[in-house]
Design a protein around this motif. Sequence first.
Motif, PDB file in Angstrom:
ATOM      1  N   MET A   1       0.525  -1.119   0.133  1.00 56.78           N
ATOM      2  CA  MET A   1       0.669   0.195  -0.362  1.00 56.78           C
ATOM      3  C   MET A   1       0.744   0.989   0.287  1.00 56.78           C
ATOM      4  SD  MET A   1      -2.712   0.921   2.688  1.00 56.78           S
ATOM      5  CE  MET A   1      -4.207   2.446   2.443  1.00 56.78           C
ATOM      6  N   ALA A   2       0.243   2.039  -1.283  1.00 58.56           N
ATOM      7  CA  ALA A   2       1.690   3.267  -0.360  1.00 58.56           C
ATOM      8  C   ALA A   2       1.040   5.404  -0.065  1.00 58.56           C
ATOM      9  CB  ALA A   2       0.847   4.258  -2.175  1.00 58.56           C
ATOM     10  N   GLY A   3       2.140   4.898   0.796  1.00 54.80           N
ATOM     11  CA  GLY A   3       1.509   6.410   1.629  1.00 54.80           C
ATOM     12  C   GLY A   3       1.472   7.620   0.937  1.00 54.80           C
ATOM     13  N   VAL A   4       1.203   8.114   1.614  1.00 56.92           N
ATOM     14  CA  VAL A   4       0.514   9.501   0.947  1.00 56.92           C
ATOM     15  C   VAL A   4       1.014  10.114  -0.452  1.00 56.92           C
ATOM     16  CG1 VAL A   4      -0.680  12.254   1.511  1.00 56.92           C
ATOM     17  CG2 VAL A   4      -0.662  10.447   3.029  1.00 56.92           C
ATOM     18  N   GLY A   5       2.241  10.207   0.286  1.00 61.44           N
ATOM     19  CA  GLY A   5       3.751  11.026  -0.770  1.00 61.44           C
ATOM     20  C   GLY A   5       3.638  10.277  -1.929  1.00 61.44           C
ATOM     21  N   GLU A   6       4.121   9.261  -1.861  1.00 58.96           N
ATOM     22  CA  GLU A   6       4.235   7.975  -3.725  1.00 58.96           C
ATOM     23  C   GLU A   6       2.769   8.199  -4.044  1.00 58.96           C
ATOM     24  OE1 GLU A   6       5.887   5.869  -5.970  1.00 58.96           O
ATOM     25  OE2 GLU A   6       6.846   6.939  -4.297  1.00 58.96           O
ATOM     26  N   THR A   7       1.432   8.331  -2.979  1.00 53.63           N
ATOM     27  CA  THR A   7       0.025   8.171  -4.234  1.00 53.63           C
ATOM     28  C   THR A   7       0.336   9.816  -5.116  1.00 53.63           C
ATOM     29  OG1 THR A   7      -1.275   7.473  -2.318  1.00 53.63           O
ATOM     30  CG2 THR A   7      -1.940   8.463  -3.737  1.00 53.63           C
ATOM     31  N   ILE A  36       7.102  16.140   1.177  1.00 54.13           N
ATOM     32  CA  ILE A  36       5.578  15.267   1.216  1.00 54.13           C
ATOM     33  C   ILE A  36       6.028  14.443   0.158  1.00 54.13           C
ATOM     34  CG2 ILE A  36       3.553  15.412   1.190  1.00 54.13           C
ATOM     35  CD1 ILE A  36       2.994  18.481   1.035  1.00 54.13           C
ATOM     36  N   GLU A  37       6.117  14.501  -1.018  1.00 50.44           N
ATOM     37  CA  GLU A  37       6.299  12.773  -1.733  1.00 50.44           C
ATOM     38  C   GLU A  37       7.678  11.857  -1.374  1.00 50.44           C
ATOM     39  OE1 GLU A  37       5.103  14.827  -5.934  1.00 50.44           O
ATOM     40  OE2 GLU A  37       7.143  14.001  -5.522  1.00 50.44           O
ATOM     41  N   THR A  38       8.290  12.642  -0.718  1.00 46.18           N
ATOM     42  CA  THR A  38       9.637  11.732   0.242  1.00 46.18           C
ATOM     43  C   THR A  38       9.025  11.233   1.380  1.00 46.18           C
ATOM     44  OG1 THR A  38      10.356  13.306   0.359  1.00 46.18           O
ATOM     45  CG2 THR A  38      11.130  12.700  -1.703  1.00 46.18           C
ATOM     46  N   GLY A  39       8.335  11.740   2.094  1.00 44.33           N
ATOM     47  CA  GLY A  39       8.005  11.217   3.217  1.00 44.33           C
ATOM     48  C   GLY A  39       8.390  12.121   3.991  1.00 44.33           C
TER      49      GLY A  39
END
Length: 69
Positions: A1-7, A36-39
């Motif tokens: 399941m992808a995290g928010v940043g990856e989504t 954000i994208e990299t967490g």
Amino acid sequence: MAGVGETIKQRRAQLGLTQKELAARVGISRQYLAEIETGRRKPTLNTLERLFFALGLSLQVKTEEVSNA
């Protein structure tokens, strides 16, 4: 399941948007979006809503009781 940043990153790529373009649409800096994208950073709920709206995604919040163990 992808995290928010990856989504966010995957959807941005699907739409052919650069970080700079998406950040401008949402009103945040490109650096903040990259973090954000990299967490490395967690967006506020308001920022997350604006990002999802700009990407044509819906944001759903699930609540549930937590036991106080």
